[in-house]
Design an enzyme around this catalytic site. Sequence first.
Site, PDB file in Angstrom:
ATOM      1  N   ARG A  38       0.831  -1.216   0.000  1.00  0.00           N
ATOM      2  CA  ARG A  38       0.000   0.000   0.000  1.00  0.00           C
ATOM      3  C   ARG A  38       0.861   1.260   0.000  1.00  0.00           C
ATOM      4  NH1 ARG A  38      -4.879  -2.377   3.675  1.00  0.00           N
ATOM      5  NH2 ARG A  38      -6.114  -3.027   1.888  1.00  0.00           N
ATOM      6  N   LYS A 199     -20.021 -16.275   0.082  1.00  0.00           N
ATOM      7  CA  LYS A 199     -21.433 -15.956   0.294  1.00  0.00           C
ATOM      8  C   LYS A 199     -22.121 -15.347  -0.915  1.00  0.00           C
ATOM      9  CE  LYS A 199     -21.520 -14.818   5.193  1.00  0.00           C
ATOM     10  NZ  LYS A 199     -21.501 -13.583   5.984  1.00  0.00           N
ATOM     11  N   GLY A 355      -9.799  -7.671  -2.138  1.00  0.00           N
ATOM     12  CA  GLY A 355     -10.075  -8.662  -1.106  1.00  0.00           C
ATOM     13  C   GLY A 355      -9.460 -10.012  -1.415  1.00  0.00           C
ATOM     14  N   GLY A 378     -14.183  -3.939  -0.015  1.00  0.00           N
ATOM     15  CA  GLY A 378     -15.578  -3.498   0.042  1.00  0.00           C
ATOM     16  C   GLY A 378     -15.864  -2.434  -1.003  1.00  0.00           C
TER      17      GLY A 378
HETATM   18  P1  AMP Z   1     -15.424 -13.938  -0.204  1.00  0.00           P
HETATM   19  O1  AMP Z   1     -14.811 -13.078   0.848  1.00  0.00           O
HETATM   20  O2  AMP Z   1     -16.905 -13.990  -0.191  1.00  0.00           O
HETATM   21  O3  AMP Z   1     -14.858 -13.646  -1.587  1.00  0.00           O
HETATM   22  O4  AMP Z   1     -15.022 -15.412   0.136  1.00  0.00           O
HETATM   23  C1  AMP Z   1     -13.709 -15.875   0.137  1.00  0.00           C
HETATM   24  C2  AMP Z   1     -13.665 -17.105   0.919  1.00  0.00           C
HETATM   25  O5  AMP Z   1     -14.520 -18.055   0.335  1.00  0.00           O
HETATM   26  C3  AMP Z   1     -12.301 -17.731   0.967  1.00  0.00           C
HETATM   27  O6  AMP Z   1     -11.823 -17.693   2.271  1.00  0.00           O
HETATM   28  C4  AMP Z   1     -12.545 -19.152   0.520  1.00  0.00           C
HETATM   29  O7  AMP Z   1     -11.878 -20.082   1.291  1.00  0.00           O
HETATM   30  C5  AMP Z   1     -14.033 -19.312   0.685  1.00  0.00           C
HETATM   31  N1  AMP Z   1     -14.562 -20.358  -0.172  1.00  0.00           N
HETATM   32  C6  AMP Z   1     -14.443 -20.492  -1.495  1.00  0.00           C
HETATM   33  N2  AMP Z   1     -15.025 -21.628  -1.933  1.00  0.00           N
HETATM   34  C7  AMP Z   1     -15.528 -22.255  -0.845  1.00  0.00           C
HETATM   35  C8  AMP Z   1     -16.232 -23.469  -0.645  1.00  0.00           C
HETATM   36  N3  AMP Z   1     -16.526 -24.268  -1.668  1.00  0.00           N
HETATM   37  N4  AMP Z   1     -16.599 -23.761   0.599  1.00  0.00           N
HETATM   38  C9  AMP Z   1     -16.296 -22.964   1.633  1.00  0.00           C
HETATM   39  N5  AMP Z   1     -15.643 -21.796   1.502  1.00  0.00           N
HETATM   40  C10 AMP Z   1     -15.251 -21.445   0.283  1.00  0.00           C
END
Ligand code: AMP
Length: 648
Positions: A38, A199, A355, A378
């Site tokens: 950064r 999610k 992220g 975000g």
């Molecule tokens: P996000 O912050 O929503 O982009 O989510 C990222 C996180 O999603 C990472 O820590 C991944 O380990 C998790 N992730 C990706 N695929 C899966 C999965 N099939 N089951 C559980 N967690 C997952």
Amino acid sequence: MLKKMSVEEIAVTGKKVLVRCDFNVPIDENGNITDENRIIGALPTIKYLVDNGAKVILCSHMGRPKGEFNPKYSLAPVAKRLSEKLGKPVVMAEDVIGESAKKCTANMADGDVVLLENVRFHKEETKNDPSFAKELASLAEIFVNDAFGTAHRAHASTEGVSHYLPSVCGFLIQKELRVMGGALTNPARPFVAILGGAKVSDKIGVIENLLDKVDSLIIGGGMAYTFLKAKGYHIGNSLCEDEKLDLAKELMKKAEMKGVDLLLPVGSIVADSFSNDANQKYVPSDEMPDGWMGMDIGNTTIEQFSKVIKKAKTVIWNGPMGVFEFPNFANGTKAIAEAVAKAGENGAITIIGGGDSAAAVEQLGYADKMTHISTGGGASLEFLEGKILPGIDCLLQSGKKNIIAGNWKMNKLPSETEAFVKEVAKATEGATCDVVVCTPYVCLDAALKGAKDTHVKVGAENMHFEDSGAYTGEVSADMLVNMGVEYVIIGHSERRQYFAETDETVNKKVKKALSKGLIPIICVGEKLEEREAGITTELVRLQVKLALQGVKADDAANVVIAYEPIWAIGTGKTATAEQADEVCRAIRAVLAELYGKSTSKSIAIQYGGSMNAANAAELLAMKDIDGGLIGGASLKAADFATIVKAAN
Ligand code: AMP
């Protein structure tokens, strides 16, 4: 997305410039910075200001000190590292708006650099307290926001200070706007979005916004299982948001209606527990066993996704394809990173949302193969959702550009078009205004060939407002975009007069054009009897309002309005420069009423109606005339070039 004024467009020499940076770097227990990315990212803006003789006052947050002083979150280690990087002293103030800050910034020489303490040592920062913002602003004469990561928050140091200082963006935010904003408003196609991560709920807004823009939407990672369950598959113990099943169904239906190719995993690597060393096996999506959970996408899915990605010309990726933090389940994310990098090698613009996806790409060694890795998590998500980020919205608009567009009407043959457009490009070489040729549909292909690798842009003279269907003889926005057309004239008086164009169809066409990334040149103007009845201004105001009904400020900033007094079109009669400017001023005023002053200033207003080589200079010198929509004179390259010169 509006074009924001950058630090290069404002005079900074000798001025005190407050720069909001993102120095939220990780620091270990011994006070050592463990990742200086950064700080490196902030250097171009700081160096530019130093080299241009500004007095540079830096500020940032670090961590969450909850509104009070806490030495653990002091920016002092940043001052030290920054000083090494800049090769000059960086004076560390002991507070943000207190005695020390005032003393350190009081007698700065040009090129000096001061770093204020962590702005979040004051609870007023996150509350965007006006008196705190005013105090902070009082230290400087110009505000530069270069912290994209906090631009989605209206805090005192990201938005509040802009109420008291002329505010522009630094190079980091400028790049985010140019690359991500460009992809969202005018993407090279095919445009593929890849979404993953844990999610669905985090990405609903992004999916909804992107469904209007992309050709293919790839969904992997944990969030894919909610979609698979919504399709009726068993998903075992895989991640699922049951309350989002209906929404997933709705989104899939929407994708189908919009003709977006939505791809889900056809198979997964599943595990019997959530750990790197769990037992694992491959299963197709319709054979998920109970007690197992999807942890990564399988090889067939990788192949299918990669095939689509490699053909893309724009790729946006947010969220890993699996639990990439566990090496045994990182294969899918790695393979997709490879496919995105390959698309980049083939000329695609590749954008990684911040992220986790940024972390994944860096961890897997593909960071330098991407066009752009967003510096915001975000903020990047909200940007992709199409939301207005307060830390960017508050910045000044970049000066609008003049635009000269030729309207060929029903003239010229396809066979003479390519050579003619090349001639136009040559004759207008070095133009500082935008140069557009709008041609009959059948000439567009040749015009695009003639304009290739030049500054000349190509536009159509009309389009239909529906996407496709039984509209014999019509042409859709998608068809134009697919060819590479960037502009479209909408509501020309001849179409209103002879082809039953109404304010309603104009409005539908404007909205459709904008949603597809085409720039509409919206024509308005009065008939002779209307001018004589003294209702010109009223009528034109109404036409503008009706054309833009339901168009949001962000989109409106991209339109061009062409004022064409109908009595002056093709008749050889011209409005006097004053008459023309008066109506253009009224158009600017109605735009300001609809979208605010700064947006109204960024919208180009053209005059059309017998503008020619002889009268262009006088018309274009008027304050509210930003260009011309040129009829007859656009059919001769030399005349057109003279008008372009006048606009320059
Ligand atoms: P996000 O912050 O929503 O982009 O989510 C990222 C996180 O999603 C990472 O820590 C991944 O380990 C998790 N992730 C990706 N695929 C899966 C999965 N099939 N089951 C559980 N967690 C997952």
